[in-house]
Design a protein around this motif. Structure first.
Motif, mmCIF file in Angstrom:
data_model
loop_
_atom_site.group_PDB
_atom_site.id
_atom_site.type_symbol
_atom_site.label_atom_id
_atom_site.label_comp_id
_atom_site.label_asym_id
_atom_site.label_seq_id
_atom_site.Cartn_x
_atom_site.Cartn_y
_atom_site.Cartn_z
ATOM 1 N N ARG A 103 15.068 -45.003 -75.668
ATOM 2 C CA ARG A 103 15.278 -45.007 -77.006
ATOM 3 C C ARG A 103 15.931 -46.571 -77.520
ATOM 4 N NH1 ARG A 103 17.179 -42.154 -81.731
ATOM 5 N NH2 ARG A 103 18.427 -40.421 -80.261
ATOM 6 N N VAL A 156 3.477 -38.850 -74.921
ATOM 7 C CA VAL A 156 4.274 -37.782 -74.164
ATOM 8 C C VAL A 156 3.351 -37.270 -73.297
ATOM 9 C CG1 VAL A 156 5.839 -35.999 -73.864
ATOM 10 C CG2 VAL A 156 6.151 -37.738 -75.743
ATOM 11 N N TYR A 172 8.324 -41.316 -80.715
ATOM 12 C CA TYR A 172 7.435 -41.481 -79.400
ATOM 13 C C TYR A 172 5.877 -41.971 -79.612
ATOM 14 C CZ TYR A 172 10.858 -38.311 -77.105
ATOM 15 O OH TYR A 172 11.754 -37.574 -76.722
ATOM 16 N N LEU A 179 16.675 -39.872 -72.041
ATOM 17 C CA LEU A 179 15.877 -40.123 -73.369
ATOM 18 C C LEU A 179 16.631 -41.247 -74.327
ATOM 19 C CD1 LEU A 179 15.106 -36.560 -74.366
ATOM 20 C CD2 LEU A 179 13.397 -38.267 -73.582
ATOM 21 N N VAL A 204 8.430 -45.600 -77.910
ATOM 22 C CA VAL A 204 8.969 -44.910 -76.626
ATOM 23 C C VAL A 204 7.802 -43.941 -75.945
ATOM 24 C CG1 VAL A 204 10.557 -43.425 -75.820
ATOM 25 C CG2 VAL A 204 11.162 -44.612 -77.381
ATOM 26 N N ALA A 205 7.472 -44.231 -74.704
ATOM 27 C CA ALA A 205 6.514 -43.184 -74.065
ATOM 28 C C ALA A 205 7.222 -42.361 -73.055
ATOM 29 C CB ALA A 205 5.408 -44.149 -73.288
ATOM 30 N N MET A 206 7.018 -41.179 -72.652
ATOM 31 C CA MET A 206 7.656 -40.334 -71.821
ATOM 32 C C MET A 206 6.430 -39.715 -70.775
ATOM 33 S SD MET A 206 10.160 -37.065 -72.148
ATOM 34 C CE MET A 206 11.091 -36.715 -70.637
#
Length: 720
Positions: free
Chosen positions: A305, A199, A196, A301, A174-176
């Protein structure tokens, strides 16, 4: 420390023609920290401590002319004195000195810069400094994150170049990307077990914006989903291209977009702005890309996920089944599914029979399935129930409710572990994609969630959010070719000279707008412009009544409200009286008078095309003058052919009115779709910001635009 800097970001300068490649910042092998010190709470101190805690394996240098060593790291006086170029330069000094550091960073051949420092374009006195910083970076082809942001945490590289204290994390898919530093800080600090990959807090976006970061991050090995928190629309063409790259690589995107732009406020003076503001156009683009639209940071989020787990995506065209041990939870889940419009298919008779053999008599066999707490902890029975429901021909997705209270006693923890084992075993044996959710957001456990996720069963915090995630998993992926076509039209709609042509406040009156429509082959009523009572009466006779007589002026955009039209006039005397009344009204100053043949009644639509949002888009809604009250619109990013438009019209809640019924004939929906598609093409060719037809009356054979207006294209906001 909540954020590294102010949360107020302005619209960035126009983007560079070609964004510098930020790969060195996303995969750094060596880092220099400008302003290195060991003062607790200072940003440079925090970054150095973060890197040590995370176990960053590359070289780390401090840059401080008054120190030779900080935190057992060697220091040099300036970037120029580094023994070799580094991949990433983290800048944490007062704003006045930053442009010089950026110029030195580019000259030294370093890979990129992360500017945590504040005091730039977010305040009036810092705007010139931000120009200098940007110019220095672009002159050297230097990718830059910030300024006025928290930085980058490249988790997979164990490189937290981050302005707040963070614990080491286990890397995942997961990237943010967040335009709010605090939202990213909270994401990293929340206890939800997300693994992650990267981020990133974009800050003021002086050089690279969220679209550039999205394009770069989606190509990193191991990234499977991206959570985007956005405060601005940004450049639509670049965003569409970035979303296309995500689609190319199978990277799914979840978006939380807040705020509205000046363009939306301007457009609100027409019906289009009220029913299809910038936020709705932005959402339409995200949905074209197969993206999931989040309602709040928690949902953002959780969506990211779940979207990262490819095994959680339903394999076919079936529906969702919900499994729970509680009658109350079963009822709540059913109600929430109905609220979201999520169908829960009935279980087949054979499935019900098999379940009856497995379940205690107190169980409620249906969808949702309440298997009761009587079998809680029976691993094999839970496995068999899961497999049985998953094998139903109408089901290809399972949502299993599982709550994990904190502080379980050892003997209770073993029972909960047995439940998880049953879910995992059942998920492994069924082709239905399996998702687990707690009923309340805090009834989750990090270790238990990680255990399930490692076996391809993601866990969602909260029932309502879980149903949104289940729906998001069913979204079709974006079509890269379609997204690139949208991006091309977005670029086409924004000429190089933003001040060429009509101004944003330069409106076309109805007569001017209809001249454009006629030239494009779009049907409008036959009419005459008249300048006297006699001409008005003569026009009525020539057209053959009944007629409508209207005032046309650029400032008249809601004629019904202004009393600027008369309808169903059938005699010359009525025409003369209407002319006198209109010409003497308070709104007649500067107006012309238009006489038009009345169209027969039909179903009224609003059909508009606008180019002043993130991408050009068609807006189609039911209701004519009632469009705003009904709030029933479909939005289609351009380009859009008639087939795509017709599908959008059929998606309207009130589309049944177009199909006839109760003694009425169905209307010519393909004709309405062709008109709308032609309007979209005309908008792009005209260089206007808005063309609105309201109403378009659709008949059993054909359709006609009864009223029209247009407006120029606003210049893009700039940081001046």
């Amino acid at each position: 420390m909540a954020t590294a800097s102010s949360e107020r970001h302005l619209q960035p300068l126009s983007p560079p023609a070609s964004a510098p490649d930020p790969t060195p910042l996303l995969e750094p092998r060596s880092i220099a920290v400008v302003g290195a010190n060991d003062r607790p709470g200072g940003y440079a101190d925090i970054v150095l401590r973060n890197l040590a805690r995370a176990g960053f394996e590359g070289d780390v240098w401090g840059v401080n002319p008054r120190r030779s060593e900080v935190h057992e790291r060697p220091c040099v006086p300036s970037i120029t004195d580094l023994p070799e170029p580094v991949d990433a330069v983290v800048v944490a000094i007062p704003a006045q000195g930053v442009p010089t550091v950026i110029a030195e960073t580019a000259a030294r051949g370093c890979g990129g810069a992360v500017v945590i420092s504040a005091g730039f374009g977010e305040i009036p006195d810092g705007r010139e400094l931000e120009r200098e910083l940007r110019d220095a970076a672009l002159a050297g082809g230097l990718p830059l994150c910030g300024p006025n942001g928290n930085g980058i945490f490249a988790v997979s590289a164990r490189a937290p170049m981050w302005g707040d204290s963070v614990a080491p994390l286990e890397a995942g898919g997961v990237a943010m990307i967040s335009q709010s530093g605090n939202v990213a800080v909270n994401a990293l600090g929340s206890r939800r077990g997300i693994r992650y990959h990267t981020v990133l807090s974009t800050g003021n976006q002086a050089v690279l914006d969220a679209s550039d970061w999205l394009a770069a991050i989606c190509e990193r090995e191991g990234v499977r989903s991206v959570a985007l928190f956005l405060e601005e629309d940004g450049d639509g063409a670049r965003l569409a291209e970035s979303l296309a790259r995500c689609a190319d690589r199978g990277v799914r995107v979840a978006v939380l977009k807040v705020g509205s732009s000046e363009a939306g406020a301007r457009a609100a003076s027409a019906h289009t702005g009220a029913v299809a503001g910038d936020q709705r156009v932005f959402r339409a683009l995200v949905e074209e890309a197969g993206g999931a639209w989040a309602a709040d940071p928690h949902e953002l989020l959780e969506l990211a996920r779940v979207l990262a787990e490819r095994r959680a995506r339903p394999p076919g065209q079936g529906g969702l089944a919900i499994l729970t041990c509680s009658g109350g939870d079963s009822s709540i889940a059913a109600d929430e599914a109905a609220r979201l419009g999520t169908e829960l298919p009935a279980l087949a008779p054979v499935t019900r029979e098999r379940l009856a053999d497995l379940l205690p008599s107190a169980a409620t066999i249906g969808n949702p399935l309440d298997y009761t707490a009587m079998i809680w902890g029976d691993t094999d029975l839970l496995r068999r129930i899961t497999v049985t429901v998953g094998a139903d021909p109408a089901i290809d997705q399972l949502l299993v409710l599982y709550d994990h209270p904190q502080g379980l006693a050892p003997e209770a923890a073993a029972t909960w572990a047995a439940v998880r084992a049953g879910i995992v075993a059942g998920a492994a044996e069924t082709e239905a994609a399996t998702l687990v959710a707690s009923t309340l957001p805090d009834l989750v456990d990090d270790a238990a969630s990680a255990e399930l996720a490692d076996r391809g069963v993601p866990v969602v915090a909260g029932l309502r959010t879980a149903l949104a995630c289940a729906r998001a998993l069913r979204l079709d992926p974006g079509n890269p070719d379609r997204l690139r076509a949208i991006g091309a039209d977005a670029a086409r709609a924004r000429p190089a000279d933003q001040h060429a042509g009509r101004d944003a406040d330069d409106w076309l009156d109805e007569i001017e707008a209809k001249e454009l429509l006629r030239g494009a082959g779009i049907a409008v009523p036959e009419g005459r412009v008249v300048a006297s009572e006699d001409e008005c009466a003569a026009a009525m006779q020539e057209l053959g009544g009944p007629v409508a007589i209207k005032l046309a002026a650029r400032q008249l955009r809601h004629k019904s409200d202004a009393g600027a039209l008369r309808l169903d006039l059938r005699t010359p005397d009525e025409a003369r009286a209407a002319y006198r009344a209109l010409f003497s009204s308070p709104v007649a100053d500067g107006a012309r008078v238009l006489v038009e043949r009345m169209a027969p009644p039909g179903v009224e639509l609003l059909v508009a095309a606008r180019a002043d949002a993130v991408v050009p888009a068609l807006v189609i809604g039911l209701g004519g003058i009632w469009t705003e009250a009904l709030d029933d619109v479909a939005i289609v990013p351009l380009p859009a052919d008639a087939g795509r438009v017709e599908k959008a019209i059929r998606s309207l809640r009130g589309s049944a009115t177009l199909a006839g019924g109760r003694g009425r004939e169905p209307v010519d929906l393909p004709a309405a779709a062709r008109l709308a598609a032609a309007l979209g093409t005309l908008l792009l060719e005209s260089g206007l910001g808005l063309l609105e037809l309201n109403p378009v009356v659709v008949h059993p054979e054909g359709c006609v635009a009864l009223d029209a207006l247009g407006r120029g294209l606003p210049a893009q906001p700039r940081l001046d």
